[in-house]
Design an enzyme around this catalytic site. Structure first.
Site, PDB file in Angstrom:
ATOM      1  N   ILE A 126       0.842  -1.211   0.000  1.00 27.62           N
ATOM      2  CA  ILE A 126       0.000   0.000   0.000  1.00 27.62           C
ATOM      3  C   ILE A 126       0.871   1.253   0.000  1.00 27.62           C
ATOM      4  O   ILE A 126       0.587   2.223  -0.713  1.00 27.62           O
ATOM      5  CB  ILE A 126      -0.975  -0.006   1.201  1.00 27.62           C
ATOM      6  CG1 ILE A 126      -1.882  -1.235   1.137  1.00 27.62           C
ATOM      7  CG2 ILE A 126      -1.821   1.270   1.192  1.00 27.62           C
ATOM      8  CD1 ILE A 126      -2.763  -1.447   2.364  1.00 27.62           C
ATOM      9  N   GLU A 146     -12.414   1.931  17.319  1.00 24.31           N
ATOM     10  CA  GLU A 146     -13.478   1.609  16.354  1.00 24.31           C
ATOM     11  C   GLU A 146     -14.377   0.539  16.943  1.00 24.31           C
ATOM     12  O   GLU A 146     -13.879  -0.374  17.607  1.00 24.31           O
ATOM     13  CB  GLU A 146     -12.842   1.088  15.048  1.00 24.31           C
ATOM     14  CG  GLU A 146     -12.126   2.179  14.283  1.00 24.31           C
ATOM     15  CD  GLU A 146     -11.531   1.667  12.962  1.00 24.31           C
ATOM     16  OE1 GLU A 146     -12.060   0.698  12.406  1.00 24.31           O
ATOM     17  OE2 GLU A 146     -10.539   2.259  12.522  1.00 24.31           O
ATOM     18  N   HIS A 193     -13.102   4.247   8.032  1.00 24.95           N
ATOM     19  CA  HIS A 193     -12.362   3.019   7.697  1.00 24.95           C
ATOM     20  C   HIS A 193     -12.849   2.443   6.361  1.00 24.95           C
ATOM     21  O   HIS A 193     -13.339   1.308   6.297  1.00 24.95           O
ATOM     22  CB  HIS A 193     -12.493   1.992   8.828  1.00 24.95           C
ATOM     23  CG  HIS A 193     -11.420   0.934   8.791  1.00 24.95           C
ATOM     24  ND1 HIS A 193     -10.955   0.300   9.931  1.00 24.95           N
ATOM     25  CD2 HIS A 193     -10.721   0.394   7.757  1.00 24.95           C
ATOM     26  CE1 HIS A 193     -10.024  -0.590   9.585  1.00 24.95           C
ATOM     27  NE2 HIS A 193      -9.871  -0.538   8.271  1.00 24.95           N
TER      28      HIS A 193
HETATM   29  C1  3PG Z   1      -7.595  -4.017   5.831  1.00 20.62           C
HETATM   30  O1  3PG Z   1      -6.831  -4.257   6.776  1.00 20.62           O
HETATM   31  O2  3PG Z   1      -7.745  -4.801   4.884  1.00 20.62           O
HETATM   32  C2  3PG Z   1      -8.326  -2.712   5.790  1.00 20.62           C
HETATM   33  O3  3PG Z   1      -8.141  -1.966   6.942  1.00 20.62           O
HETATM   34  C3  3PG Z   1      -9.809  -2.856   5.460  1.00 20.62           C
HETATM   35  O4  3PG Z   1     -10.577  -3.290   6.535  1.00 20.62           O
HETATM   36  P1  3PG Z   1     -12.106  -3.671   6.282  1.00 20.62           P
HETATM   37  O5  3PG Z   1     -12.128  -4.958   5.535  1.00 20.62           O
HETATM   38  O6  3PG Z   1     -12.725  -3.803   7.633  1.00 20.62           O
HETATM   39  O7  3PG Z   1     -12.716  -2.581   5.482  1.00 20.62           O
END
Ligand code: 3PG
Length: 319
Positions: free
Chosen positions: A157, A275, A293
């Site tokens: 990323i 969260e 998120h």
């Molecule tokens: C991940 O670690 O893949 C991302 O933070 C996405 O998380 P999510 O699947 O809860 O959107």
């Protein structure tokens, strides 16, 4: 064979799995009812995103569970080593969402550069009446081109973000103890590929010379923040930051101090320590841009995630 996709999964994955005789259930089960549901319904696989936690209690008390799938990257909501030590298979989809997260980071970078996030909050209330006041308030926008982006964590990323930033004419520097990348291959248009040199630096240098910083590191095993008061104090005055990595990698108390004393001019947070109930003072802070998120929340990423996970399930159960 029954699979519970407790945080949902793309329709394409359900179709792939159904064609191989799996029954995929997407009806959400509350965390406290999961053990009972898994045992009662004989689920052999449990698929989660970041919401559902798969801790020791589930691993110890669900003998029929063979496969835990994380549709996404971060596995901090799963006791991975413990599960594997008990013979369960745990898989994630580490590459499927990089592009989408990087695009969200770029959206936030552009937004921070021109205060779009704050303008969007103010215009509905005072755009008709205080238009000129608001125009003046946002008159000191800056361009991304020519600015330095410091990327903390240079995995998939981080690198995808760097490619976009380089494409926008930013200088990019990075820190990562595990990466020695010296060049990035960037696609320009449909056909052209350009090789761009890239510099790895020490954290101290990154903090003091970046106009923008983006974090791309997982939650630390000891739960400690990577960016706290000491790191904020080394940053360039007025730095703008994006955190679409994990809540907790930035110390939220130290962040409020750094915003209030002006070291950080603004920050975009996609992730939060607590969260799904982030601190209210973060949510109402005028220097904080927000998203809930959603880094991996695109049709394309969820499709890739679902298909990769479905293929892993099919391979594991030997279908
Ligand atoms: C991940 O670690 O893949 C991302 O933070 C996405 O998380 P999510 O699947 O809860 O959107």
């Amino acid at each position: 064979m029954k699979i519970l996709a407790n945080d949902g999964i793309a329709q394409s994955a359900i179709e792939l799995l159904s064609a191989k005789g799996f029954e995929v259930i997407t009806q959400k089960v509350d965390q406290e009812d999961l053990i009972e549901a898994i045992n009662q319904e004989n689920y052999a696989g449990l698929l989660v995103r970041s919401a559902t936690k798969v801790r020791q209690d589930i691993i110890d008390n669900c003998p029929g569970l063979k496969f835990i799938g994380r549709g996404g990257v971060g596995m901090d909501n799963i006791d991975v080593e413990y599960a594997r030590s008990k013979g369960l298979t745990v898989e994630n989809t580490p590459a499927a969402s990089s592009q989408s997260v990087a695009e969200l980071v770029m959206a936030h970078l552009f937004s921070l550069a021109r205060s779009v996030y704050d303008s969007n909050r103010q215009m509905p209330h005072s755009g008709n009446g205080d238009f000129k006041v608001l125009k003046k308030k946002y008159a000191k926008g800056i361009e991304l081109r020519g600015k330095t982006l410091g990327v903390i964590g240079f995995g998939r990323i981080g690198r995808a973000t760097a490619r976009y930033a380089l494409g926008c004419g930013m200088e990019v520097i990075y820190v990562d103890p595990y990466s020695e990348v010296a060049h990035l291959n960037i696609q320009v248009g449909a056909e052209t590929k350009v090789d761009v040199p890239i510099e790895k630096v020490e954290l101290k240098e990154l903090l003091s010379s970046s106009d923008f910083i983006s974090l791309h590191i997982p939650a630390q095993a000891d739960g400690k923040a990577v960016i706290g008061a000491e790191e904020f104090n080394q940053m360039k005055n007025g730095v703008r930051i994006v955190n679409a990595a994990r809540g907790g990698v930035i110390d939220e108390n130290a962040l409020i101090t750094a915003l209030d004393n002006g070291i950080v001019s603004c920050i975009a947070l996609d992730v939060f320590e607590n969260e799904p109930n982030p601190r209210k003072d973060l949510l109402v802070h005028e220097k904080i841009a927000l998203s809930p998120h959603i880094g991996a929340a695109t049709v394309e990423a969820q499709d890739r995630i679902g298909i990769e996970m479905a293929e892993k399930i099919i391979a594991f159960f030997g279908k």
